[in-house]
Write an enzyme that holds these catalytic residues in place. Structure first.
Site, PDB file in Angstrom:
ATOM      1  N   GLU A  82       0.831  -1.211   0.000  1.00 61.20           N
ATOM      2  CA  GLU A  82       0.000   0.000   0.000  1.00 61.20           C
ATOM      3  C   GLU A  82       0.863   1.258   0.000  1.00 61.20           C
ATOM      4  O   GLU A  82       1.861   1.333   0.714  1.00 61.20           O
ATOM      5  CB  GLU A  82      -0.918  -0.005   1.233  1.00 61.20           C
ATOM      6  CG  GLU A  82      -1.877  -1.187   1.291  1.00 61.20           C
ATOM      7  CD  GLU A  82      -2.945  -1.169   0.200  1.00 61.20           C
ATOM      8  OE1 GLU A  82      -3.089  -0.121  -0.479  1.00 61.20           O
ATOM      9  OE2 GLU A  82      -3.633  -2.198   0.032  1.00 61.20           O
ATOM     10  N   ARG A  92     -17.862  -0.889   5.266  1.00 62.35           N
ATOM     11  CA  ARG A  92     -18.842  -1.553   4.401  1.00 62.35           C
ATOM     12  C   ARG A  92     -19.568  -2.662   5.159  1.00 62.35           C
ATOM     13  O   ARG A  92     -20.707  -2.994   4.888  1.00 62.35           O
ATOM     14  CB  ARG A  92     -18.077  -2.141   3.203  1.00 62.35           C
ATOM     15  CG  ARG A  92     -18.890  -2.657   2.051  1.00 62.35           C
ATOM     16  CD  ARG A  92     -17.934  -3.130   0.929  1.00 62.35           C
ATOM     17  NE  ARG A  92     -16.781  -3.882   1.445  1.00 62.35           N
ATOM     18  CZ  ARG A  92     -16.806  -5.174   1.742  1.00 62.35           C
ATOM     19  NH1 ARG A  92     -17.906  -5.892   1.580  1.00 62.35           N
ATOM     20  NH2 ARG A  92     -15.718  -5.774   2.201  1.00 62.35           N
ATOM     21  N   CYS A 145      -8.106  -1.933   8.306  1.00 57.79           N
ATOM     22  CA  CYS A 145      -6.723  -1.945   7.802  1.00 57.79           C
ATOM     23  C   CYS A 145      -6.232  -0.540   7.508  1.00 57.79           C
ATOM     24  O   CYS A 145      -5.130  -0.158   7.914  1.00 57.79           O
ATOM     25  CB  CYS A 145      -6.615  -2.808   6.546  1.00 57.79           C
ATOM     26  SG  CYS A 145      -6.720  -4.566   6.892  1.00 57.79           S
ATOM     27  N   HIS A 167      -1.282  -5.598   2.011  1.00 58.16           N
ATOM     28  CA  HIS A 167      -2.446  -6.492   1.965  1.00 58.16           C
ATOM     29  C   HIS A 167      -2.052  -7.797   1.286  1.00 58.16           C
ATOM     30  O   HIS A 167      -1.347  -7.782   0.274  1.00 58.16           O
ATOM     31  CB  HIS A 167      -3.598  -5.854   1.173  1.00 58.16           C
ATOM     32  CG  HIS A 167      -4.579  -5.105   2.029  1.00 58.16           C
ATOM     33  ND1 HIS A 167      -4.808  -3.759   1.916  1.00 58.16           N
ATOM     34  CD2 HIS A 167      -5.421  -5.536   3.023  1.00 58.16           C
ATOM     35  CE1 HIS A 167      -5.734  -3.383   2.800  1.00 58.16           C
ATOM     36  NE2 HIS A 167      -6.120  -4.439   3.488  1.00 58.16           N
TER      37      HIS A 167
HETATM   38  N1  PCA Z   1      -8.535  -6.863   6.450  1.00 54.16           N
HETATM   39  C1  PCA Z   1      -9.491  -5.806   6.712  1.00 54.16           C
HETATM   40  C2  PCA Z   1      -9.431  -5.581   8.198  1.00 54.16           C
HETATM   41  C3  PCA Z   1      -8.700  -6.736   8.772  1.00 54.16           C
HETATM   42  C4  PCA Z   1      -8.103  -7.418   7.600  1.00 54.16           C
HETATM   43  O1  PCA Z   1      -7.318  -8.363   7.656  1.00 54.16           O
HETATM   44  C5  PCA Z   1      -9.245  -4.576   5.868  1.00 54.16           C
HETATM   45  O2  PCA Z   1      -8.734  -4.703   4.752  1.00 54.16           O
HETATM   46  O3  PCA Z   1      -9.585  -3.482   6.304  1.00 54.16           O
END
Ligand code: PCA
Length: 220
Positions: A82, A92, A145, A167
């Site tokens: 990111e 959401r 996140c 991610h």
């Molecule tokens: N993914 C979510 C929150 C926790 C996770 O592992 C996100 O992308 O916000």
């Protein structure tokens, strides 16, 4: 003087899942020494109320030189590094405490956004060179996140430490449960990719992002 500490966070499962690869990866690397840094894994609650405090506590406990926060992005096929955390929460789905805040800032006193201070392009290139699917992402979403990414950058702003968010895709066992079915990446490959991302983040010459390093967003 011991090894430099690396904080690697993951999240507990959320949204009805029974597993979260981000925590499985962090847990697998806990205690390892990667490129001279010792990895400390920490599992954050997937709640807007609990995650920032848990992060703050982990930062105080380990005083890490480098921090990489991990989360699951179901639907993405690549390890996504990111670039930017935005000062926005717009859930959401409910978090694990049943809360679904919408259209509120992460920090009412903070800038609109923070950039990653990791050498993101060097990391992407290292992952791709090793055969892992990897790319840069311009949005970490507006759920927990992104909140943790924003909090991380806010708390470390101006300190010259490298920190950011990655991610990871769903695990193969999660993929067929999603509607529609999502792409996946096996746990062993995810662990290898994140180990390499850490090693690259520790290289002193990872300057892909030098002009943006350690700055808040260009607001105010
Ligand atoms: N993914 C979510 C929150 C926790 C996770 O592992 C996100 O992308 O916000």
């Amino acid at each position: 003087m011991g090894a430099m500490n690396i904080l690697l966070t993951g999240f507990e499962p959320f949204g009805g899942d029974s597993v979260n690869p981000s925590w499985e990866v962090a847990r697998a690397l806990h205690g390892e020494v990667v490129a001279g840094g010792r990895v400390h894994a920490c599992c954050l609650p997937t709640t807007f109320d609990g995650a920032p405090a848990a992060l703050r506590e982990a930062l105080a406990r380990h005083e890490p030189g480098v921090v990489i926060a991990l989360g699951l992005a179901s639907g993405r096929a690549e390890v996504s590094i990111e670039r930017v955390a935005v000062n926005l929460i717009d859930a959401r789905i409910p978090d694990n405490a049943g809360h679904r805040p919408q259209d509120v800032p992460v920090r009412s006193d903070g800038p609109a956004a923070y950039f990653s201070t990791l050498p993101i392009k060097a990391m992407r290139d290292a992952l791709r060179a090793a055969g892992h699917p990897a790319g840069l992402s311009l949005s970490a979403g507006a759920f927990v996140c992104n909140q943790v990414f924003y909090e991380l950058q806010h708390q470390l702003a101006g300190q010259g430490r490298r920190s950011g968010f990655i991610h990871v895709p769903a695990l193969p066992q999660q993929a067929p449960l999603a509607q529609p079915v999502v792409p996946s990446m096996g746990l062993a490959a995810q662990v290898e990719a994140i180990r390499l991302a850490i090693a690259t983040a520790l290289q002193p010459d990872g300057t892909a992002h030098a002009s943006l390093r350690d700055e808040g967003a260009p607001t105010a």
